[in-house]
Design an enzyme around this catalytic site. Sequence first.
Site, PDB file in Angstrom:
ATOM      1  N   ASN A  88       0.753   8.064  -9.052  1.00 36.59           N
ATOM      2  CA  ASN A  88       2.012   8.381  -9.732  1.00 36.59           C
ATOM      3  C   ASN A  88       2.107   7.664 -11.083  1.00 36.59           C
ATOM      4  OD1 ASN A  88       3.657   9.884  -7.459  1.00 36.59           O
ATOM      5  ND2 ASN A  88       2.608   8.147  -6.505  1.00 36.59           N
TER       6      ASN A  88
ATOM      7  N   ASP B 166       0.825  -1.216   0.000  1.00 36.93           N
ATOM      8  CA  ASP B 166       0.000   0.000   0.000  1.00 36.93           C
ATOM      9  C   ASP B 166       0.860   1.268   0.000  1.00 36.93           C
ATOM     10  OD1 ASP B 166      -2.447   1.335   0.059  1.00 36.93           O
ATOM     11  OD2 ASP B 166      -3.247   0.116   1.686  1.00 36.93           O
TER      12      ASP B 166
ATOM     13  N   ASP C  35     -10.098   3.567  -3.681  1.00 39.29           N
ATOM     14  CA  ASP C  35     -10.803   2.335  -3.285  1.00 39.29           C
ATOM     15  C   ASP C  35     -12.201   2.236  -3.891  1.00 39.29           C
ATOM     16  OD1 ASP C  35      -8.571   1.945  -1.807  1.00 39.29           O
ATOM     17  OD2 ASP C  35      -9.576   1.887   0.136  1.00 39.29           O
TER      18      ASP C  35
HETATM   19  C1  GLA Z   1      -6.026   1.284   1.288  1.00 39.02           C
HETATM   20  C2  GLA Z   1      -6.158   0.294   0.141  1.00 39.02           C
HETATM   21  C3  GLA Z   1      -7.279  -0.690   0.444  1.00 39.02           C
HETATM   22  C4  GLA Z   1      -6.983  -1.424   1.745  1.00 39.02           C
HETATM   23  C5  GLA Z   1      -6.790  -0.417   2.870  1.00 39.02           C
HETATM   24  C6  GLA Z   1      -6.289  -1.069   4.153  1.00 39.02           C
HETATM   25  O1  GLA Z   1      -7.145   2.099   1.389  1.00 39.02           O
HETATM   26  O2  GLA Z   1      -6.401   0.961  -1.050  1.00 39.02           O
HETATM   27  O3  GLA Z   1      -7.432  -1.600  -0.616  1.00 39.02           O
HETATM   28  O4  GLA Z   1      -5.835  -2.212   1.583  1.00 39.02           O
HETATM   29  O5  GLA Z   1      -5.843   0.580   2.522  1.00 39.02           O
HETATM   30  O6  GLA Z   1      -6.076  -0.164   5.189  1.00 39.02           O
END
Ligand code: GLA
Length: 402
Positions: A186, A149, A204
């Site tokens: 990026n 992440d 997300d």
């Molecule tokens: C980010 C990612 C998600 C998930 C959360 C976990 O938002 O994009 O897919 O992994 O972190 O905290």
Amino acid sequence: MKKLFLTLFAIIFSCPILHAQKFDGLALTPPMGWNSWNKFACDVNEALLRETADAMAVNGMKDAGYQYIVIDDCWHGQRDSLGFIHPDPKKFPSGMKALADYIHSKGLKFGIYSCAGAQTCAGYPGGRGHEYQDAITYAQWGVDYLKYDWCNTDGLSAAGSYTTMRDALHAAGRPVVFSLCEWGNNEPWKWAPAVGHLWRTTGDISACFDCEATHGTWSSWGVMKIVEKHPDLRIYAGPGHWNDPDMLEVGNGMSFNEDRSHFSLWCMLAAPLISGNDLRAMNPETKEILTNTEVIGIDQDSLGVQGYRFDSKDSVEVWVKPLVKGDWAVAFLNRSTQKRSVDFDWSKNIVTDDFSKRTLNTNETKYTVRNLWTKKNIGTTKKNVSAELGAHEIFMLRLIKQ
Ligand code: GLA
């Protein structure tokens, strides 16, 4: 002597550079699996992971090609005095190696989550400064897939940070599918093909068809919002390196039509198929969607060409994807909340894909038309194809070259 010394020096110091690379030959088709985040967020523990593996092994998903059981954020405990990471002992009392062994015993693979920053998005220990140590730990545990992440990374270079982790994984020696999750910030499609096997293209996903869900300082996005964000990325995808429009929300609250459209579109986009629902308690409709091997076959087609929107009229979109052996996938999506009719004349719609150098021209080549959701042949391209589509419904076909 001096020459020998210089040669040795050159070999020693060029070796890590020459060998530093991602693991080749992995993810030649988009990865398929399950991830804990969309349904369970931080509510994870070893029982959930084991039960999910049990379910996947017998419910038709493993047979349909799903492989990876990935635990997302919040599995972490503390780093020890030497800096090695350990799982939360309450959530994972048997430890990660035992969990990985269990998942492997089911014929499945084990994935884990970390973050390029010092802390993960949920505030647990991240990988920054511990990349090589973590990669060794993951190899010892038997990790096959790493989602990495991008929280708490102010001032860091994305390409640099992800390359460091790639090199660490490679040095640890256990083949790992490397999933980059920096949300497209990026332009990873431009540099990530050499670094990882898939990269998130957007923020997300949310379990809604066309909404924006706001969470104070950030938003998550419905299926169609994600589809719209980067319409022009298909030239960057291919075997071993995929655009990732985020994990699936099938079974997490949308209507049957919407779940089906979401799944079909992800297949048209050659997206990773990472289910995100509770596999232990699926209703038959959700299971039918996730295990339709003919639709999955479009996603997993070995040509590895991402599909695209060919046309859009009166809220009906026509999506196309070239496949091996001259076949094509064609999908008609009703984006509106009203009924729509489709009456499509193949002979008047010639598709020329400059990227894959393939053409769909039914005046020159005849195709059998197969409905992938009913799994029935419905004629040939000599006749128009017609359908009545309800709100957010999709009609998905395979054209089989005769
Ligand atoms: C980010 C990612 C998600 C998930 C959360 C976990 O938002 O994009 O897919 O992994 O972190 O905290």
